[in-house]
Design an enzyme around this catalytic site. Structure first.
Site, mmCIF file in Angstrom:
data_model
loop_
_atom_site.group_PDB
_atom_site.id
_atom_site.type_symbol
_atom_site.label_atom_id
_atom_site.label_comp_id
_atom_site.label_asym_id
_atom_site.label_seq_id
_atom_site.Cartn_x
_atom_site.Cartn_y
_atom_site.Cartn_z
ATOM 1 N N ARG A 60 0.783 -1.129 -0.141
ATOM 2 C CA ARG A 60 -0.029 -0.080 0.043
ATOM 3 C C ARG A 60 0.812 1.223 0.081
ATOM 4 N NH1 ARG A 60 -2.823 -4.219 2.141
ATOM 5 N NH2 ARG A 60 -4.912 -4.217 2.258
ATOM 6 N N GLY A 108 -1.350 -11.818 -4.702
ATOM 7 C CA GLY A 108 -3.058 -11.480 -4.699
ATOM 8 C C GLY A 108 -3.271 -10.219 -4.292
ATOM 9 N N ARG A 160 -6.095 -17.930 -9.039
ATOM 10 C CA ARG A 160 -6.989 -17.457 -7.952
ATOM 11 C C ARG A 160 -8.150 -16.241 -8.381
ATOM 12 N NH1 ARG A 160 -2.950 -15.181 -3.521
ATOM 13 N NH2 ARG A 160 -4.719 -15.017 -2.283
ATOM 14 N N GLN A 216 -8.387 -7.044 0.576
ATOM 15 C CA GLN A 216 -8.256 -7.021 -0.751
ATOM 16 C C GLN A 216 -9.293 -6.204 -1.646
ATOM 17 O OE1 GLN A 216 -6.389 -10.679 -2.150
ATOM 18 N NE2 GLN A 216 -4.710 -10.480 -0.763
ATOM 19 N N ASP A 227 -4.180 -15.252 7.820
ATOM 20 C CA ASP A 227 -2.703 -15.884 7.395
ATOM 21 C C ASP A 227 -2.049 -16.837 8.139
ATOM 22 O OD1 ASP A 227 -3.405 -14.326 5.123
ATOM 23 O OD2 ASP A 227 -2.245 -12.431 5.723
ATOM 24 N N LYS A 242 -6.113 -19.202 -0.757
ATOM 25 C CA LYS A 242 -4.911 -18.390 -0.865
ATOM 26 C C LYS A 242 -3.908 -19.027 -1.854
ATOM 27 C CE LYS A 242 -6.549 -16.007 2.327
ATOM 28 N NZ LYS A 242 -6.709 -14.389 2.099
ATOM 29 N N ARG A 278 3.759 -19.603 3.079
ATOM 30 C CA ARG A 278 3.513 -19.868 4.489
ATOM 31 C C ARG A 278 3.384 -21.382 4.972
ATOM 32 N NH1 ARG A 278 3.073 -14.760 5.689
ATOM 33 N NH2 ARG A 278 1.527 -13.187 4.705
HETATM 34 C C1 S3P Z 1 -4.129 -9.019 2.372
HETATM 35 C C2 S3P Z 1 -5.540 -9.574 2.916
HETATM 36 C C3 S3P Z 1 -5.648 -10.810 3.118
HETATM 37 C C4 S3P Z 1 -4.568 -11.500 3.295
HETATM 38 C C5 S3P Z 1 -3.567 -11.310 2.316
HETATM 39 C C6 S3P Z 1 -2.924 -9.706 2.413
HETATM 40 C C7 S3P Z 1 -4.050 -7.621 2.268
HETATM 41 O O1 S3P Z 1 -6.385 -11.401 2.062
HETATM 42 O O2 S3P Z 1 -4.739 -13.155 3.456
HETATM 43 O O3 S3P Z 1 -2.427 -12.020 2.811
HETATM 44 O O4 S3P Z 1 -2.839 -7.108 2.444
HETATM 45 O O5 S3P Z 1 -5.236 -6.824 2.120
HETATM 46 P P1 S3P Z 1 -7.882 -11.419 1.591
HETATM 47 O O6 S3P Z 1 -8.369 -9.971 1.574
HETATM 48 O O7 S3P Z 1 -8.062 -12.105 0.435
HETATM 49 O O8 S3P Z 1 -8.405 -12.019 2.770
#
Ligand code: S3P
Length: 417
Positions: free
Chosen positions: A12, A80, A108, A155, A301, A328, A373
């Site tokens: 971010r 992701g 994904r 996300q 996570d 994931k 992980r």
């Molecule tokens: C994340 C949100 C989570 C997390 C990922 C990082 C983020 O995913 O599992 O490792 O930085 O916004 P989801 O939004 O799919 O739950």
């Protein structure tokens, strides 16, 4: 020990710095492959990013409308977070973009961002089944809408908020369970008047982002492997310095404490608007628990390493309400179940969780399926196992935790590549 910078915050930081006005100095940036991929994407989009030292970035922001399109594909690697947040940001640009990812990311689901972005007026095409690559059509005029997301996903929320920066009117995101709020906190720090509380964010259109300095705290999810290792290995005591303690990330602490873990928090302070603390962890015997469903998003996570803790606990641990683990970096329920079974642990899968019977870990061969992980969790499991554990396909550890092996050895863990 000090683990590397937070992955979510590092992604971010680069994104908001790139579209801010002025120069943002980031310290503690995660030098992982995921976050470097995000920085590379912005370089491709015309943003000058200097890396004077390890963990440091100087981002010369181009302003909300200063990104330049490229016909080249933008490679998000394994991330992701990178792809989903970029989908929101790029959907609002004047130019077309193509987002691609590695083998795991290419499997994904992206429909979760494509559909709500479409409701804002964005046009994003995917491969069949809502999978990457994503072809994002620029030039769309976005409007702020109110979205109730069906899955609790930071996300998805963040993709909508980033698109909302460019939308006419107000963008509102409601979540079924509160998720990490780094996007909201950082937008506020960059001067955008966003309102947020657990489970809701409200963002007006028509403002600007102004560069700031960002100190990225150490990643709780990386610390988690050492928290569990120190808890499980008799005689251990570990101090983890300045770990990010955002309550939307630290659900594992509640679960481990309910299992009997001895984890103390010291030197609590604020660092760049985020709570951080030193964690002092001592060995303690664990007992199985039913993981409360309401803390699942706060530890989403950490289930691979929680499964390892459960495998070493006395009695049964039950995980429910965690179907998101199936999408994931790998299907984390199936991958952990197969790996723990290979090490002699009884585990029963459910669509949204598992029941794990604590037992004695044996040596064996486990597949991480390229999931960072999973690989690190089994490296911790190996410290408790009666024989050697061979973990295959571990290169992706560098996506989130470069130097894990060196730090693990420094902490007294035994492993070699
Ligand atoms: C994340 C949100 C989570 C997390 C990922 C990082 C983020 O995913 O599992 O490792 O930085 O916004 P989801 O939004 O799919 O739950």
């Amino acid at each position: 020990m000090r683990v590397p910078g937070d992955k979510s915050i590092s992604h971010r930081a680069v994104m908001l710095a790139a579209i801010a006005e002025g120069t943002t100095h980031i310290r503690g940036f995660l030098e992982g492959e995921d976050t470097r991929a995000t920085a590379r994407v912005f370089t491709q989009l015309g943003v000058r990013i200097e890396a004077p030292n390890d963990g440091e970035r100087i981002v010369h922001g181009v302003g909300l409308h200063g990104l330049q399109g490229t016909p080249a594909s933008l490679d998000c690697g394994n991330a992701g977070t990178g792809m989903r947040l970029l989908a929101g940001l790029l959907a609002a640009q004047a130019f077309d973009s193509t987002l691609v990812g590695d083998e795991s990311l290419s499997k994904r689901p992206m429909g979760r961002v494509i559909d709500p972005l479409a409701a804002m007026g964005a046009q994003v095409d995917s491969a069949p089944g809502g999978l990457p690559p994503l072809r994002i059509h620029g030039g769309a005029r976005l409007r702020g809408v109110e979205t109730a997301t069906p899955v609790a996903s930071a996300q998805v929320k963040s993709a909508l908020l980033l698109a909302g920066l460019y939308a006419d009117g107000e963008t509102v995101v409601r979540e079924p369970h509160p998720t990490r709020d780094y996007t909201e906190r950082m937008l506020a720090a960059f001067g955008w008047p966003v309102e947020f509380a657990p489970g809701i964010a409200r963002l007006p259109g028509g403002h600007r982002l102004s560069a700031i300095d960002i100190d990225v705290p150490a990643d709780f999810s990386s610390a988690a492997f050492f928290i569990v290792a120190a808890t499980l290995v008799p005689g251990s005591e570990v101090r983890l310095e300045a770990v990010g303690m955002n309550p939307r990330r630290t659900g594992l602490l509640a679960a481990l404490r309910a299992m009997g873990a001895d984890i103390r928090e010291e030197n609590r302070q604020e660092q760049g608007g985020e709570p951080v603390a030193d964690l002092v962890v001592r060995h303690a015997p664990l007992r199985g628990i039913d993981v409360p469903v309401e803390i699942v998003p706060d530890m989403i996570d950490e289930f691979p390493i929680l499964f390892v803790a459960a495998a070493c606990a006395q009695g049964r641990t039950v995980v429910r309400g965690a179907a998101e683990l199936r999408v994931k970096e790998s299907d984390r329920i199936a991958t952990m179940a197969a790996g723990l079974r290979a090490l002699g642990i009884a585990i029963e899968e459910a669509p949204d969780g598992a029941v794990i019977e604590g037992g004695r870990l044996a040596g064996g061969v486990v597949e991480s399926h390229g999931d960072h992980r999973i690989a690190m969790s089994f490296a911790v499991a190996a410290q408790l196992a009666g024989g050697d554990v061979r973990i295959n396909d571990v290169a992706n550890v560098a996506t989130s935790f470069p130097g894990f092996d060196t730090l693990a050895r420094a902490a007294g863990m035994s492993l070699r590549e």
